[in-house]
Write a protein that holds these residues in place. Sequence first.
Motif, PDB file in Angstrom:
ATOM      1  N   ALA A 247       0.837  -1.209   0.000  1.00 24.12           N
ATOM      2  CA  ALA A 247       0.000   0.000   0.000  1.00 24.12           C
ATOM      3  C   ALA A 247       0.864   1.248   0.000  1.00 24.12           C
ATOM      4  N   LEU A 248       1.933   1.233   0.795  1.00 27.53           N
ATOM      5  CA  LEU A 248       2.846   2.377   0.851  1.00 27.53           C
ATOM      6  C   LEU A 248       3.502   2.614  -0.500  1.00 27.53           C
ATOM      7  N   LEU A 249       4.001   1.543  -1.125  1.00 28.25           N
ATOM      8  CA  LEU A 249       4.681   1.694  -2.414  1.00 28.25           C
ATOM      9  C   LEU A 249       3.726   2.236  -3.475  1.00 28.25           C
ATOM     10  N   LEU A 250       2.464   1.806  -3.426  1.00 33.80           N
ATOM     11  CA  LEU A 250       1.499   2.295  -4.409  1.00 33.80           C
ATOM     12  C   LEU A 250       1.255   3.788  -4.233  1.00 33.80           C
ATOM     13  N   VAL A 251       0.884   4.212  -3.013  1.00 36.15           N
ATOM     14  CA  VAL A 251       0.520   5.613  -2.787  1.00 36.15           C
ATOM     15  C   VAL A 251       1.739   6.514  -2.922  1.00 36.15           C
ATOM     16  N   ALA A 252       2.842   6.151  -2.250  1.00 36.49           N
ATOM     17  CA  ALA A 252       4.039   6.985  -2.284  1.00 36.49           C
ATOM     18  C   ALA A 252       4.678   6.985  -3.666  1.00 36.49           C
ATOM     19  N   GLY A 253       4.646   5.837  -4.342  1.00 33.82           N
ATOM     20  CA  GLY A 253       5.297   5.731  -5.639  1.00 33.82           C
ATOM     21  C   GLY A 253       4.470   6.291  -6.772  1.00 33.82           C
ATOM     22  N   HIS A 254       3.234   6.630  -6.498  1.00 32.84           N
ATOM     23  CA  HIS A 254       2.355   7.127  -7.542  1.00 32.84           C
ATOM     24  C   HIS A 254       2.091   8.618  -7.400  1.00 32.84           C
ATOM     25  N   GLU A 255       1.469   9.012  -6.280  1.00 31.31           N
ATOM     26  CA  GLU A 255       0.978  10.378  -6.135  1.00 31.31           C
ATOM     27  C   GLU A 255       2.092  11.420  -6.206  1.00 31.31           C
ATOM     28  N   THR A 256       3.219  11.163  -5.555  1.00 33.65           N
ATOM     29  CA  THR A 256       4.294  12.160  -5.557  1.00 33.65           C
ATOM     30  C   THR A 256       4.905  12.318  -6.942  1.00 33.65           C
ATOM     31  N   THR A 257       5.035  11.215  -7.677  1.00 27.65           N
ATOM     32  CA  THR A 257       5.644  11.286  -9.004  1.00 27.65           C
ATOM     33  C   THR A 257       4.725  11.985  -9.998  1.00 27.65           C
ATOM     34  N   VAL A 258       3.406  11.818  -9.840  1.00 33.51           N
ATOM     35  CA  VAL A 258       2.457  12.564 -10.671  1.00 33.51           C
ATOM     36  C   VAL A 258       2.743  14.057 -10.554  1.00 33.51           C
ATOM     37  N   ASN A 259       2.863  14.533  -9.322  1.00 31.31           N
ATOM     38  CA  ASN A 259       3.083  15.965  -9.108  1.00 31.31           C
ATOM     39  C   ASN A 259       4.462  16.412  -9.574  1.00 31.31           C
ATOM     40  N   LEU A 260       5.466  15.578  -9.406  1.00 29.80           N
ATOM     41  CA  LEU A 260       6.806  15.933  -9.871  1.00 29.80           C
ATOM     42  C   LEU A 260       6.805  16.156 -11.382  1.00 29.80           C
ATOM     43  N   ILE A 261       6.215  15.227 -12.126  1.00 28.20           N
ATOM     44  CA  ILE A 261       6.178  15.363 -13.582  1.00 28.20           C
ATOM     45  C   ILE A 261       5.322  16.556 -13.993  1.00 28.20           C
ATOM     46  N   ALA A 262       4.171  16.716 -13.348  1.00 29.87           N
ATOM     47  CA  ALA A 262       3.276  17.824 -13.697  1.00 29.87           C
ATOM     48  C   ALA A 262       3.907  19.175 -13.375  1.00 29.87           C
ATOM     49  N   ASN A 263       4.510  19.305 -12.195  1.00 30.69           N
ATOM     50  CA  ASN A 263       5.134  20.578 -11.813  1.00 30.69           C
ATOM     51  C   ASN A 263       6.309  20.917 -12.720  1.00 30.69           C
ATOM     52  N   ALA A 264       7.081  19.904 -13.102  1.00 32.11           N
ATOM     53  CA  ALA A 264       8.211  20.147 -14.001  1.00 32.11           C
ATOM     54  C   ALA A 264       7.734  20.545 -15.395  1.00 32.11           C
ATOM     55  N   THR A 265       6.692  19.887 -15.882  1.00 35.08           N
ATOM     56  CA  THR A 265       6.143  20.246 -17.195  1.00 35.08           C
ATOM     57  C   THR A 265       5.618  21.674 -17.187  1.00 35.08           C
ATOM     58  N   LEU A 266       4.928  22.053 -16.123  1.00 38.42           N
ATOM     59  CA  LEU A 266       4.421  23.418 -16.007  1.00 38.42           C
ATOM     60  C   LEU A 266       5.563  24.423 -15.995  1.00 38.42           C
ATOM     61  N   ALA A 267       6.631  24.115 -15.277  1.00 32.42           N
ATOM     62  CA  ALA A 267       7.788  25.014 -15.235  1.00 32.42           C
ATOM     63  C   ALA A 267       8.375  25.213 -16.629  1.00 32.42           C
ATOM     64  N   LEU A 268       8.450  24.143 -17.411  1.00 29.06           N
ATOM     65  CA  LEU A 268       8.995  24.249 -18.766  1.00 29.06           C
ATOM     66  C   LEU A 268       8.045  25.014 -19.693  1.00 29.06           C
ATOM     67  N   LEU A 269       6.754  24.785 -19.560  1.00 31.18           N
ATOM     68  CA  LEU A 269       5.792  25.505 -20.393  1.00 31.18           C
ATOM     69  C   LEU A 269       5.841  27.008 -20.127  1.00 31.18           C
ATOM     70  N   ARG A 270       6.139  27.380 -18.901  1.00 35.39           N
ATOM     71  CA  ARG A 270       6.233  28.798 -18.547  1.00 35.39           C
ATOM     72  C   ARG A 270       7.572  29.399 -18.959  1.00 35.39           C
ATOM     73  N   ARG A 271       8.520  28.552 -19.342  1.00 37.62           N
ATOM     74  CA  ARG A 271       9.869  29.013 -19.711  1.00 37.62           C
ATOM     75  C   ARG A 271      10.273  28.354 -21.031  1.00 37.62           C
ATOM     76  N   PRO A 272       9.781  28.870 -22.149  1.00 35.94           N
ATOM     77  CA  PRO A 272      10.076  28.253 -23.451  1.00 35.94           C
ATOM     78  C   PRO A 272      11.564  28.116 -23.741  1.00 35.94           C
ATOM     79  N   ASP A 273      12.382  29.013 -23.181  1.00 36.10           N
ATOM     80  CA  ASP A 273      13.824  28.909 -23.403  1.00 36.10           C
ATOM     81  C   ASP A 273      14.380  27.647 -22.749  1.00 36.10           C
ATOM     82  N   GLU A 274      13.879  27.303 -21.564  1.00 37.85           N
ATOM     83  CA  GLU A 274      14.331  26.082 -20.895  1.00 37.85           C
ATOM     84  C   GLU A 274      13.831  24.843 -21.635  1.00 37.85           C
ATOM     85  N   LEU A 275      12.620  24.903 -22.160  1.00 38.34           N
ATOM     86  CA  LEU A 275      12.094  23.777 -22.930  1.00 38.34           C
ATOM     87  C   LEU A 275      12.916  23.565 -24.197  1.00 38.34           C
ATOM     88  N   ALA A 276      13.276  24.665 -24.864  1.00 38.14           N
ATOM     89  CA  ALA A 276      14.095  24.570 -26.077  1.00 38.14           C
ATOM     90  C   ALA A 276      15.484  24.022 -25.748  1.00 38.14           C
TER      91      ALA A 276
END
Length: 416
Positions: A247-276
């Motif tokens: 149960a721990l591996l499912l919740v910890a291994g899923h929810e936090t990584t969703v936010n890590l990927i989403a937050n990083a994608t948002l940061a890149l979308l807001r900074r086209p130079d970093e995305l390029a």
Amino acid sequence: MPTAEQSIADYVRLLDPAVRANPYPLFARIREFGPFRIGNAPVVIVPTHAGCTAVLRDPRSSVDRSLARLQLGSMPIYDAAKTTAEQAKPSFLFLDPPDHTRLRRLVSKAFTPRVVRQLEPRITEIVDDILDRRAAAGTFDAVTDLAYPLPVTVICELLGVPLEDEARLSQWSSVLARSLDPTSRDAAEFRIDPDELQRAGTELSVYFEQLTERRRATPGPDLLSELLAAEDAGDKLSHDELISTCALLLVAGHETTVNLIANATLALLRRPDELAALRANPERAQGVVEETLRFDPPVQLIPRIAADEMTVDGMPIERGELVVLLVAAAHRDPAVFPDPDRFDPTRDNRHLAFGLGAHFCLGAPLARMEARIALTRFAQRVESPRLPTDPPAYREHMNLRGPAHLPLEFAAILPR
């Protein structure tokens, strides 16, 4: 300089969904005041990098919630819903050495760097399959179509969960993740439904009990089967320990990584130079991941309980007091990070996103790999992505923070 009363009010305001899009001005004011108590409650808030680091490294800093003097629900707190499995035997997330050491060592036997490295081709394939489907559909939400399905698919495949069960586990995981938010008597409208939490925890435990019995009868090439076979000096995971660990591996291994990927994608979308720059040089992906973990961490606070008297940033802490480490505030501490409000993937990064010491996140290598691959393939294949609405809508969570949706406009999704 803020007062203690203002800092307490700012801390409670962190629960308000209205500040979810940008809580960092609140964190900055809280950090400026330094550590403080929540009224007369045995709760100390630590917002500086030095203070958070000291607590994470201190052997008197405990994760055993039974040591806390706090009355549940009386003040802003950090607590996790107790599932049936946790009541029987807590996962190692809530255990101190030597029990924590024994369980972590057993789990580590089946969760080695070798296993993680072997997952890289499969993770790349999952990401490319997702992008192929979005190219055919002509629409793309970076959260629901990429950040969310990638880690749940990986952790389910790792545990040996059948593909048809992934949706149910995702739902249970999402509900249980709400239990990782603080609650407050003064912010009752932000509380979670304890019956819903209990129901999700019970259903998840029953599911893993049934899956475990199937794996005992017929082992497979998965982590659950390896956990069943794991031995260390004749020691094994008990049945209750195995269920709570899954149960721990499912919740910890899923929810936090969703936010890590989403937050990083948002940061890149807001900074086209970093995305390029990432598109031109995939080696930059790791720096983007590490800077996201600092700049916009998927886990905003970490709880500890003082197992004995200690002093942090000049604040005396008594035995049994709950110590709330505001890592999101610590990560923008100008005493450690020059120009802390600037997103800079090239900086020397001493973030605390995965913790420190004995409780350093076991899944950190997997989370880093998933995010690195997702961001690299996104940059290489999604042409001219643009976020039409900014800020986006955020998930209800305060602690596990990330956008609920990132619907994009784009020119094309290129072939592999």
